[in-house]
Design an enzyme around this catalytic site. Structure first.
Site, PDB file in Angstrom:
ATOM      1  N   HIS A   1       0.760  -1.305   0.125  1.00 28.37           N
ATOM      2  CA  HIS A   1       0.032  -0.057  -0.290  1.00 28.37           C
ATOM      3  C   HIS A   1       0.774   1.058   0.050  1.00 28.37           C
ATOM      4  O   HIS A   1       0.401   2.265  -0.448  1.00 28.37           O
ATOM      5  CB  HIS A   1      -0.972  -0.043   1.226  1.00 28.37           C
ATOM      6  CG  HIS A   1      -2.081  -0.841   0.934  1.00 28.37           C
ATOM      7  ND1 HIS A   1      -2.345  -2.152   1.080  1.00 28.37           N
ATOM      8  CD2 HIS A   1      -3.322  -0.429   0.408  1.00 28.37           C
ATOM      9  CE1 HIS A   1      -3.304  -2.598   1.064  1.00 28.37           C
ATOM     10  NE2 HIS A   1      -4.103  -1.678   0.639  1.00 28.37           N
ATOM     11  N   GLY A   2       1.998   1.156   0.580  1.00 30.30           N
ATOM     12  CA  GLY A   2       2.941   2.285   0.336  1.00 30.30           C
ATOM     13  C   GLY A   2       4.484   2.184   1.129  1.00 30.30           C
ATOM     14  O   GLY A   2       4.570   1.382   1.758  1.00 30.30           O
TER      15      GLY A   2
END
Lengths: 468, 394
Positions: free
Chosen positions: A318-319
């Site tokens: 996600h990041g």
């Protein structure tokens, strides 16, 4: 390009529909060519330079798929898979994680330079799609695609290209060459698209305005809760809106994408939540990481390790920041606890289970939304009154200013539409059956109008999931 | 549920919507009146812009700003928001027939920064006053309440009425003026002493009313006379009401959708004073008010003097009267339509628009007998424009 934009709604989509449907259905290859060209324009609109990356991904996966499916020895097929995975994860690693890892290394060894690499839109999604294609071919679940343009179409297909859902090759393998576009699918697809658009423009946009304002300040306790709840609404309505639009667009062109959300905020446990949230990603990690690691058919200790690995990778997907890893681990730990400690007891108490699940989710979204772990801790502390600013009326303002939206957040997070539709469809009353036919269409037209009001009067509004 | 007729009609309806949509496509003039801003320019098609994606971004802004029926949609959105009774619509706080500005919560949250900027502005004002006194002129610093400050009690308790801002800035600025020996006038205090009359401030515009402007000038003249300056404002006049609907700046933000019966007023002297007018150094028509085509089209505050202009000079050729320079924002516009009768030469400079030289250089060049700095409360922490008379802010 984004779906909720003037360029897409008024120009790109009408022109694509006109060109696509002018081509007779029997010229399937030509219709596919139209889709491919428009998909590349759609992606290149954001920045033409990333088209090269897309082409690299297509080439690597095309040859990876051929090798994984056609090589005579198992070792050669395995090598093809590994090379394709290295190519995919290598480019993802460079574009998405080089900055993060170099920053971390720099913190430990100041001599290491910090890299600054721009993140190409949707790289996480199309990389995972490419890997799943080659892996499925390697496992024998799919035949290698010999036409490189069809691999290109699969990877670059614009509806799900930049924010999912992650479509498996096996799901649309047959539809690429043999699908049927119908009037009903066209109509239903547009309705689904409009519902998604309205979700994005009316709900996610409003929730985002609140969340952005609150997360940018040192909030009071009440405001911190309000901001966290607003972000909880924003991320769901934003992301599920994009999935709705993608599924709707796919249906217009004869593709059936799997559902990506199933009212996650009514979940009774966190395990249940993850069966309802971003289903295509959860199942991807399950099939391509968790099960190959041994899944749950291992010792308890190994199972716990497997879960922690999968969830830290989910966070990292996600990041590229520590707070995302922490976010993944937060869910990993809760899921382990549910599995081995209190899961069954929670599931037996639906209301309590939902409240506890939502608290876990809301705290998780704070970790997710914050820029750094430090910011997340400060924000969470403010939610409990530690280091919070004095109340200045802002929370009342955000509550009253967005009161209609707050009500809609709650109503739209519940499966009311599905319940109503089923009731109408299952009743014998002619009026109810007419309502079931005409109601969604009338609602779609009204929502399209309202969305256009928002779109034409608002500023440019990119989707949250673009950064993945 | 499948229904072919319904599907056909639905798709036809969408097609019709698209046709209607494009029928609303108009050639744009590049400016949005109600938003009071320039529309996004068309991006240039270059290889570099396509390569790095800036073309796509620019195109989206350009297309959105020129979306078909955009102004109609803006009206719809505003009407819906007003109907939903949101506390703030388009940055406006509708309170009955009163339209106030929405103040950001962080506008006055950083007290340290407010104090620092206020002190900076005060020091510059003192320096400017010294420069005026240096050639024998008289300087007066006049501050007045903006509409939101004048009607601060009308804000709901959960919105920021800038009371903390005023409590921080006003005493500090006043103390600095007193310490620096600068003549200082708080028009708000004068209004308070008169019982805080409603007629002094507009209810739908951020400026004062004509009565407010008159009261301000009368207070300024009184303050100057108290300092021994020979200036007067005793010409007989009547107030004429402009029949056109008044589109105040607040209502303009609401697309003019909020009904109000406010009207603009103009001062008509019993004995008109002849004058010459110069705008930015060039001779202009000797008018004080924008010429209106009819009595029904809306009129806004730019009715006075034709709106904001960098430099306006009104010459009455009466050397027995003083020469006056007044600088500040658009509050000056309404005031100069009548204040010039007190002067031989009346200069007004709006530092936001005047770029030929710094304010200090301007004063040094023309050496007016009286220099008046006129600003509203909310500008006292601003260190650009009128807050930067020596051109020091980068």
């Amino acid at each position: 390009m984004v779906f909720a934009s003037t360029a897409f709604l008024l120009y790109f989509l009408p022109v694509l529909l006109a060109v696509y449907f002018i081509v007779p259905r029997r010229y399937r290859a030509l219709r596919n060519a139209v889709l491919l060209i428009f998909s590349l324009i759609f992606y290149g609109y954001g920045s033409a330079k990333y088209l090269l990356l897309m082409l690299f991904s297509v080439t690597a996966n095309y040859f990876g798929g051929l090798g994984a499916g056609l090589c005579k020895t198992r070792a050669a097929r395995r090598t093809s898979l590994i090379l394709a995975v290295i190519a995919g994860l290598g480019s993802l690693g460079y574009f998405k994680y080089a900055g993060f890892f170099s920053e971390t290394a720099h913190a430990l060894l100041p001599g290491v330079p910090v890299l600054s690499v721009a993140l190409p839109i949707g790289i996480s999604f199309f990389t995972f799609q490419g890997i799943s294609y080659v892996a499925d071919v390697y496992r024998g679940n799919a035949a290698p695609q010999k036409n490189p343009f069809y691999v290109a179409l699969y990877i670059s297909l614009f509806p799900q290209l930049i924010a999912g859902p992650i479509v498996r090759y096996t799901q649309i393998e047959r539809e690429i060459t043999d699908r049927r576009e119908t009037l009903h699918d066209f109509s239903a697809g547009i309705q689904r698209f409009i519902f998604g658009l309205a979700k994005k423009m009316i709900l996610a946009g409003a929730a985002g305005e609140i969340a952005d304002a609150v997360f940018g300040t040192t909030p009071s306790t009440s405001l911190a809760w309000l901001g966290a709840l607003a972000y909880t609404a924003q991320i769901y309505f934003d992301f599920s809106a994009y999935s709705d639009m993608a599924i709707g667009l796919g249906r217009i062109f004869g593709f059936r994408f799997a559902e990506n959300f199933n009212y996650p905020y009514i979940a009774r446990t966190v395990t249940d939540f993850w069966r309802r949230w971003h289903i295509s990603l959860s199942s991807w990690f399950r099939d391509y990481v968790y099960i190959p690691l041994g899944g749950s058919r291992v010792s308890k200790g190994r199972h716990i390790l497997n879960l922690l690995i999968v969830w830290s990778l989910t966070g990292l997907w996600h990041g590229a920041a520590w707070n995302f890893i922490l976010w993944g681990l937060w869910f990993g730990v809760i899921l382990i606890a549910e599995k081995y400690l209190w899961g069954s007891r929670l599931a037996a108490r639906p209301v309590l289970g939902n409240i506890i699940t939502m608290l876990v989710v809301v705290f998780g979204w704070v970790l997710f939304r914050a820029d750094t772990v430090g910011d997340a801790i400060r924000y969470l502390s403010a939610m409990f009154g530690v280091g919070a600013a004095a109340d200045n009326g802002q929370s009342v303002y955000y509550l009253l200013e967005y009161l209609p939206e707050w009500i809609l957040f709650i109503l739209c997070a519940l499966p009311l539409r599905d319940v109503l539709r089923k009731r109408l469809e299952n009743t014998a009353s002619p009026f109810a059956r007419k309502a079931a036919v005409w109601g969604p269409k009338a609602a779609a037209i009204l929502l399209l109008f309202l969305s256009y009001i928002k779109l034409s009067t608002g500023s440019f509004n990119p989707f949250i999931y673009f950064r993945f | 549920m499948k229904n072919k007729t319904a599907d056909i009609l639905f798709c036809a309806a969408l097609g019709l919507m698209l046709v209607i949509c494009f029928a609303g496509l108009r050639r744009s003039h590049g400016f949005s009146f109600y938003e009071n801003r320039s529309l996004a320019p068309r991006p240039a098609v270059t290889a570099a812009a396509l390569w790095d994606g800036s073309f796509g971004e620019g195109l989206e802004d350009w297309l959105t700003d020129r979306a078909p029926w955009r102004e109609t949609m803006l009206r719809c959105r505003t009407a819906v928001d007003l109907a939903l009774r949101r506390p703030v619509v388009n940055d406006i706080v509708p309170r009955g027939d009163m339209l106030l500005a929405f103040n950001e919560y962080d506008r006055d949250s950083n007290t340290e920064k407010l104090e620092k900027n206020t002190l900076k502005r005060a020091k510059r004002t003192i320096r400017l006053a010294r420069a005026v006194e240096g050639y024998g002129g008289q300087y007066l610093c006049a501050v007045l309440p903006n509409q939101g400050s004048y009607y601060a009690d009308s804000y709901p308790s959960y919105l920021n009425d800038l009371s903390r801002f005023r409590e921080t800035v006003l005493p500090l600025f006043r103390a600095q003026m007193e310490k620096g020996g600068v003549s200082y006038l708080d028009v708000g205090k004068v209004a308070e002493s008169e019982g805080h009359p409603d007629i002094y401030s507009s209810r739908t515009d951020h400026h004062y009313s004509m009565q407010g402007a008159l009261g301000t000038w009368e207070a300024i003249v009184a303050a100057l006379r108290a300092e021994g300056v020979d200036i007067s404002f005793d010409d007989a006049y009547t107030l004429k009401t402009v029949p056109n609907p008044y589109l105040g700046s607040r209502n303009r933000k609401l697309m003019g959708l909020r009904y109000n019966d406010e009207k603009l007023q103009a001062v008509v002297f019993d004995t008109p004073v002849a004058f010459e007018r110069f705008n930015n150094g060039k001779q202009a028509e000797p008018t004080l008010y924008k010429q209106l085509r009819d009595s029904t089209s809306p009129v806004d505050y730019s009715f006075y003097m034709g709106g904001d202009i960098g430099e306006v000079v009104l010459k009455t050729h009466r050397p027995e009267k003083p020469t006056v320079l007044i600088y500040g924002e658009s509050y000056v516009n309404a005031l100069e339509t009548f204040a010039f009768v007190s002067c031989d030469e009346f200069r007004s400079v709006d530092p936001r628009h005047y770029k030929d030289m710094t304010l200090a250089a301007y004063i040094k060049k023309y050496q007016p007998d009286i220099v008046i700095g006129l600003t509203d409360y909310t500008m006292l922490d601003q260190t650009t424009g009128a807050g930067d008379p020596f051109g020091e802010t980068k």
